[in-house]
Design a protein around this motif. Structure first.
Motif, short mmCIF file in Angstrom:
data_model
loop_
_atom_site.label_atom_id
_atom_site.label_comp_id
_atom_site.label_asym_id
_atom_site.label_seq_id
_atom_site.Cartn_x
_atom_site.Cartn_y
_atom_site.Cartn_z
N VAL A 29 0.85 -1.21 0.00
CA VAL A 29 0.00 0.00 0.00
C VAL A 29 0.87 1.24 0.00
O VAL A 29 0.74 2.12 -0.87
N SER A 32 3.33 1.55 -3.09
CA SER A 32 2.60 1.91 -4.31
C SER A 32 2.25 3.39 -4.33
O SER A 32 2.47 4.08 -5.33
N LEU A 33 1.72 3.89 -3.22
CA LEU A 33 1.36 5.31 -3.16
C LEU A 33 2.59 6.20 -3.31
O LEU A 33 2.57 7.19 -4.06
N VAL A 63 -3.02 4.23 -6.80
CA VAL A 63 -4.12 4.18 -5.84
C VAL A 63 -4.90 2.87 -6.00
O VAL A 63 -5.28 2.25 -5.00
N VAL A 64 -5.12 2.42 -7.23
CA VAL A 64 -5.84 1.17 -7.46
C VAL A 64 -5.05 -0.01 -6.88
O VAL A 64 -5.61 -0.87 -6.20
N ALA A 66 -2.87 0.13 -4.49
CA ALA A 66 -2.92 0.28 -3.03
C ALA A 66 -4.26 -0.17 -2.48
O ALA A 66 -4.33 -0.81 -1.42
N ALA A 67 -5.35 0.12 -3.19
CA ALA A 67 -6.68 -0.29 -2.72
C ALA A 67 -6.82 -1.81 -2.71
O ALA A 67 -7.39 -2.37 -1.77
N LEU A 68 -6.29 -2.48 -3.72
CA LEU A 68 -6.33 -3.95 -3.75
C LEU A 68 -5.50 -4.53 -2.60
O LEU A 68 -5.93 -5.48 -1.94
N TRP A 70 -4.81 -3.03 0.19
CA TRP A 70 -5.51 -2.69 1.43
C TRP A 70 -6.61 -3.70 1.72
O TRP A 70 -6.81 -4.13 2.86
N ARG A 71 -7.32 -4.09 0.67
CA ARG A 71 -8.38 -5.08 0.85
C ARG A 71 -7.80 -6.40 1.35
O ARG A 71 -8.38 -7.07 2.20
N TYR A 72 -6.64 -6.78 0.82
CA TYR A 72 -5.98 -8.00 1.29
C TYR A 72 -5.58 -7.85 2.76
O TYR A 72 -5.72 -8.78 3.54
#
Length: 158
Positions: A29, A32-33, A63-64, A66-68, A70-72
């Motif tokens: 996360v 990536s950001l 951001v995409v 990082a969002a994936l 984050w979900r993990y």
């Protein structure tokens, strides 16, 4: 001696979370950001090639990702006196203890699987073999909860 849910210690009802996978996902996360943000800022501006929209889309890709990740990192299984809520990568499902008939944690599977009354199985990604000895203890704790609440169900229905 059987343990009724009323006497189950509160730490037995602590959430199940992966350890190594969560650390790696949180690292992804932030990396990536930072990486995509830095590239978007220092990217040379060339007329006709790279503009503001390109920079925004590049950062958006970060951001995409990082969002994936984050979900993990948000994978969890939360036991309660009423049942088990399992949040995996894509789906979240809440089960009553009566719906769970068994647990599997062996073979080539990377995480725990629950056998359900309807004949289906449900992966519990929160308990992963990659966590080593901890995963075995967590699987045993989940099996004990299933047995304890199952015994309570049987006693209360008779």
């Amino acid at each position: 001696m059987s343990t009724s849910p009323a006497s189950t210690p509160s730490d037995a009802l602590a959430p199940f979370r992966p350890r190594r996978g969560r650390v790696v996902a949180l690292g992804v996360v932030w990396a990536s950001l930072l990486l995509f943000g830095l590239i978007a800022v220092i990217m040379p501006e060339q007329e006709g090639r790279w503009g503001v929209a390109d920079r925004i889309m590049l950062f958006g890709l970060g951001v995409v990702i990082a969002a994936l990740a984050w979900r993990y990192a948000a994978i969890v299984a939360i036991p309660s006196r009423d049942g088990l809520t399992v949040r995996n990568l894509v789906l979240t499902r809440t089960l009553a203890w009566a719906e769970i008939v068994g647990i599997q944690f062996g073979g080539g599977e990377p995480w725990v699987s629950l056998d359900l009354v309807d004949g289906d199985t449900l992966a519990v990604m929160a308990i992963q073999k990659a966590d080593g000895e901890i995963s075995g203890r967590e699987a045993s704790r989940l099996a004990a909860l299933i047995q304890a609440f199952g015994e309570f169900r049987e006693e209360s229905s008779s």
